[in-house]
Design a protein around this motif. Structure first.
Motif, PDB file in Angstrom:
ATOM      1  N   UNK A   3       0.698  -1.284  -0.085  1.00  0.00           N
ATOM      2  CA  UNK A   3      -0.135  -0.058   0.063  1.00  0.00           C
ATOM      3  C   UNK A   3       0.896   1.301  -0.004  1.00  0.00           C
ATOM      4  N   UNK A   4       2.210   1.312   0.323  1.00  0.00           N
ATOM      5  CA  UNK A   4       3.061   2.463   0.321  1.00  0.00           C
ATOM      6  C   UNK A   4       4.163   1.992  -0.806  1.00  0.00           C
ATOM      7  N   UNK A   5       4.753   3.334  -1.207  1.00  0.00           N
ATOM      8  CA  UNK A   5       5.848   3.230  -2.126  1.00  0.00           C
ATOM      9  C   UNK A   5       6.656   4.168  -1.355  1.00  0.00           C
ATOM     10  N   UNK A   6       8.100   3.591  -1.280  1.00  0.00           N
ATOM     11  CA  UNK A   6       9.136   4.339  -0.933  1.00  0.00           C
ATOM     12  C   UNK A   6      10.390   4.395  -1.684  1.00  0.00           C
ATOM     13  N   UNK A   7      11.032   5.558  -1.872  1.00  0.00           N
ATOM     14  CA  UNK A   7      12.020   5.847  -2.565  1.00  0.00           C
ATOM     15  C   UNK A   7      12.936   6.731  -2.094  1.00  0.00           C
ATOM     16  N   UNK A   8      14.200   6.069  -1.863  1.00  0.00           N
ATOM     17  CA  UNK A   8      15.314   6.820  -0.869  1.00  0.00           C
ATOM     18  C   UNK A   8      16.476   7.025  -1.908  1.00  0.00           C
ATOM     19  N   UNK A   9      17.004   8.301  -1.967  1.00  0.00           N
ATOM     20  CA  UNK A   9      18.147   8.613  -2.713  1.00  0.00           C
ATOM     21  C   UNK A   9      18.961   9.644  -2.124  1.00  0.00           C
ATOM     22  N   UNK A  10      20.098   9.666  -2.613  1.00  0.00           N
ATOM     23  CA  UNK A  10      21.274  10.605  -1.970  1.00  0.00           C
ATOM     24  C   UNK A  10      21.659  11.772  -2.966  1.00  0.00           C
ATOM     25  N   UNK A  11      21.890  13.028  -2.540  1.00  0.00           N
ATOM     26  CA  UNK A  11      22.541  13.950  -3.332  1.00  0.00           C
ATOM     27  C   UNK A  11      23.573  14.366  -2.785  1.00  0.00           C
ATOM     28  N   UNK A  12      24.616  14.262  -3.666  1.00  0.00           N
ATOM     29  CA  UNK A  12      24.695  13.611  -4.942  1.00  0.00           C
ATOM     30  C   UNK A  12      24.526  12.036  -4.786  1.00  0.00           C
ATOM     31  N   UNK A  13      24.125  11.269  -6.035  1.00  0.00           N
ATOM     32  CA  UNK A  13      23.989   9.999  -6.268  1.00  0.00           C
ATOM     33  C   UNK A  13      25.209   9.393  -6.008  1.00  0.00           C
ATOM     34  N   UNK A  14      26.474   9.817  -6.530  1.00  0.00           N
ATOM     35  CA  UNK A  14      27.663   9.147  -6.267  1.00  0.00           C
ATOM     36  C   UNK A  14      28.488   9.964  -5.728  1.00  0.00           C
TER      37      UNK A  14
END
Length: 213
Positions: free
Chosen positions: A162-173
């Motif tokens: 029932x949920x969508x989770x998106x985790x990312x970093x800035x910058x990606x690398x």
């Protein structure tokens, strides 16, 4: 060939391949108390009571899992107490030995020797082919407890989350030395369920070791 007690209105046992129904905790505990009652009569249980108690013990043993326990802690304590009492009442001090032979339809054969020196020792062997047809033959004097256990994995059914989770970093690398020490974490949470509202949602963000927010 066994006797047990169960609560009224109980659903029928499931008939599935490689599946043995396990009774609820309350029914194991209930039956174990009845077995204790039969074994604690004074001055001693009669032969008829011991014969009836053996039918109860047979059912309790059938509910035991491969680790030696039952459905819960409470019914495990009562059931093991009842089985221990049954073993003490029916124990006969004898120097005779028993031989248990396990055979398959092929050329597999395994012999187990049970005598007063190892009567409390667990002896086990892995079956070479499952499924397969196996037979046991017991000779001699005494009492032995045979148990088979089958373990297998069942792929869990895939359900829509029932949920969508998106985790990312800035910058990606980590393109420069500064990114090794300082970077941003982006978290996107979306409700994708069927309801109009998701109610309260808690997002718990834990830092990597060595980092603070």
């Amino acid at each position: 060939g066994s006797v047990h007690w169960q609560r009224p209105g109980k659903e029928p046992e499931a008939d599935l391949p490689y599946h043995r129904y396990r009774a609820p905790s309350a029914e194991v505990e209930m039956t174990a108390y009845v077995l204790l009652a039969h074994l604690t009569t004074q001055p001693a249980p009669s032969q008829e009571e011991l014969s009836f108690a053996s039918l109860i013990a047979k059912w309790i043993i059938g509910q035991q899992n491969p680790s030696g326990g039952f459905s819960s802690t409470q019914d495990t304590v009562v059931a093991l107490q009842a089985l221990s009492r049954y073993g003490a009442v029916t124990y006969a001090k004898s120097g005779a030995a028993s031989k248990v032979t396990l055979r398959s339809g092929g050329d597999f054969q395994q012999d187990f020797q049970v005598d007063p020196t190892n009567r409390l020792l667990l002896q086990r062997v892995a079956l070479p082919q499952v499924p397969g047809e196996y037979s046991t033959e017991v000779s001699g004097e005494g009492c032995v407890y045979l148990q088979t256990s089958l373990r297998y994995n069942v792929q869990p059914t895939q359900e829509d989350a029932p949920f969508m989770l998106h985790v990312y970093t800035i910058p990606e690398t980590c393109v420069d030395s500064k990114a090794h020490k300082v970077f941003d974490i982006g978290i996107n949470v979306s409700y994708t369920g069927e309801r109009n509202s998701s109610n309260m949602v808690i997002v718990d963000v834990k830092m990597l070791s060595g980092f603070i927010p």
